[in-house]
Design a protein around this motif. Sequence first.
Motif, PDB file in Angstrom:
ATOM      1  N   ALA A 285       3.625  -1.764 -11.139  1.00 39.42           N
ATOM      2  CA  ALA A 285       2.826  -1.369  -9.973  1.00 39.42           C
ATOM      3  C   ALA A 285       1.461  -2.054 -10.010  1.00 39.42           C
ATOM      4  O   ALA A 285       0.987  -2.569  -8.985  1.00 39.42           O
TER       5      ALA A 285
ATOM      6  N   LEU B 113       4.095   7.265  -8.829  1.00 37.84           N
ATOM      7  CA  LEU B 113       4.594   8.645  -8.828  1.00 37.84           C
ATOM      8  C   LEU B 113       5.944   8.725  -9.532  1.00 37.84           C
ATOM      9  O   LEU B 113       6.177   9.607 -10.376  1.00 37.84           O
ATOM     10  N   PHE B 114       6.835   7.775  -9.215  1.00 39.05           N
ATOM     11  CA  PHE B 114       8.153   7.758  -9.847  1.00 39.05           C
ATOM     12  C   PHE B 114       8.022   7.523 -11.354  1.00 39.05           C
ATOM     13  O   PHE B 114       8.743   8.132 -12.145  1.00 39.05           O
TER      14      PHE B 114
ATOM     15  N   LYS C 226       0.822  -1.206   0.000  1.00 41.01           N
ATOM     16  CA  LYS C 226       0.000   0.000   0.000  1.00 41.01           C
ATOM     17  C   LYS C 226       0.855   1.255   0.000  1.00 41.01           C
ATOM     18  O   LYS C 226       0.498   2.259  -0.609  1.00 41.01           O
ATOM     19  N   ILE C 227       1.994   1.198   0.706  1.00 38.49           N
ATOM     20  CA  ILE C 227       2.882   2.363   0.728  1.00 38.49           C
ATOM     21  C   ILE C 227       3.658   2.462  -0.577  1.00 38.49           C
ATOM     22  O   ILE C 227       3.846   3.551  -1.120  1.00 38.49           O
ATOM     23  N   LEU C 228       4.093   1.300  -1.090  1.00 43.53           N
ATOM     24  CA  LEU C 228       5.009   1.298  -2.243  1.00 43.53           C
ATOM     25  C   LEU C 228       4.313   1.643  -3.562  1.00 43.53           C
ATOM     26  O   LEU C 228       4.872   2.376  -4.373  1.00 43.53           O
TER      27      LEU C 228
ATOM     28  N   PRO D 163       1.774   3.618  -4.620  1.00 41.26           N
ATOM     29  CA  PRO D 163       1.685   5.021  -5.047  1.00 41.26           C
ATOM     30  C   PRO D 163       3.042   5.620  -5.376  1.00 41.26           C
ATOM     31  O   PRO D 163       3.163   6.404  -6.331  1.00 41.26           O
ATOM     32  N   LEU D 164       4.076   5.212  -4.606  1.00 37.45           N
ATOM     33  CA  LEU D 164       5.416   5.751  -4.868  1.00 37.45           C
ATOM     34  C   LEU D 164       5.924   5.287  -6.231  1.00 37.45           C
ATOM     35  O   LEU D 164       6.533   6.067  -6.976  1.00 37.45           O
ATOM     36  N   ILE D 165       5.681   4.021  -6.562  1.00 38.08           N
ATOM     37  CA  ILE D 165       6.125   3.502  -7.865  1.00 38.08           C
ATOM     38  C   ILE D 165       5.436   4.272  -8.985  1.00 38.08           C
ATOM     39  O   ILE D 165       6.077   4.701  -9.947  1.00 38.08           O
TER      40      ILE D 165
ATOM     41  N   TYR E 193       7.096  10.705 -12.858  1.00 41.94           N
ATOM     42  CA  TYR E 193       8.281  11.577 -12.860  1.00 41.94           C
ATOM     43  C   TYR E 193       9.188  11.212 -14.035  1.00 41.94           C
ATOM     44  O   TYR E 193       9.625  12.088 -14.794  1.00 41.94           O
TER      45      TYR E 193
END
Lengths: 180, 138
Positions: free
Chosen positions: B46, B20-21, B12-14, B16-18, B24
């Motif tokens: 993801a 987002l990256f 769940k944490i990872l 959104p970060l993936i 980017y």
Amino acid sequence: MELYLNAALLTLLSLVTIAIIRERNLFGSIILFSVYSFIMASLMIVLDAVDVALTEAAVGSGISTVVLLGTLHLIKAKEELPTKSTVLPLTVVAVTGLLLVWGTCDLPVFGVSDAPIHKHVTPYYLEQSIPLMGIPNVVTTVLGNFRSFDTLGETTVVLTAGVGIMLLLRSRNTKGGDQI
Amino acid sequence: MKFEAIFRVVAKILIPLIVLFAFYVHFHGDFSPGGGFQAGVMIAAAAILYAVVFGVDEAQSILSQRAVAFLAPFGVLLYAAVGLCALLSGKNFLDYTVLAHHSKHAHHIGILLIEIGVIITVSCTMIAIFYAFVDRSR
């Protein structure tokens, strides 16, 4: 520094390769393939090819591992020992490998700037990227502009591969035809 | 495919970060390594991670097989449409200068549009391949 990094990564890579060949359990092989891709991605970062490393890490050790594990779900988890003699395939592979190594002898030294490939259109791309488009990343301008026709073809190839797999694996269940 | 709590929380944490990256890498492609293809495979990774952790049915309720099968060719068509725009305006195929008055602007817009086509096709094709394999396993 870079030399030691390269040496360490390449040693790891060859060790993993030997492990893949010796591994008979297919689950182990798949995980080792994933490790191989990850080391390869690290090697690409050392070679300053970060975009290749990103792709290798995502596709090689991520997506393809999951797809292979999905395939493993359908088949036996143990690789059978070869029933036929392996002498002929081994000879073919060894001879092809030697020919390829022999072929590399004629290549320009790794990383030299005056190799023929760097003298044809590359200087034009490097010089004109910022004046023409104002984009400092030349890889992007080559892929997206100078050679955007190639990229269109590449994208089509990706789509074609996907369509092929979808047709092979999916059509039988959805159409209600002959079920395997 | 139900997993333990730690796996779910970390995913769940990872995820959104993936994503987002990935965006980017996509939108910063003019200045840093990467572009549509890299971002596309990252988004697919993801989505596949989501499907592995929370179950394929859960993933398909967000992004169905039909949607994926529709979007994958849509990306290629978007790419080709940018080329056709130039062709219909009397320029060469994929000549971006027709997209804006200022040449540099036009190139920025053109590259952004085709990269959006690439990211859609690549991510949806990868997810479609994954769905096809999972479907067979069930």
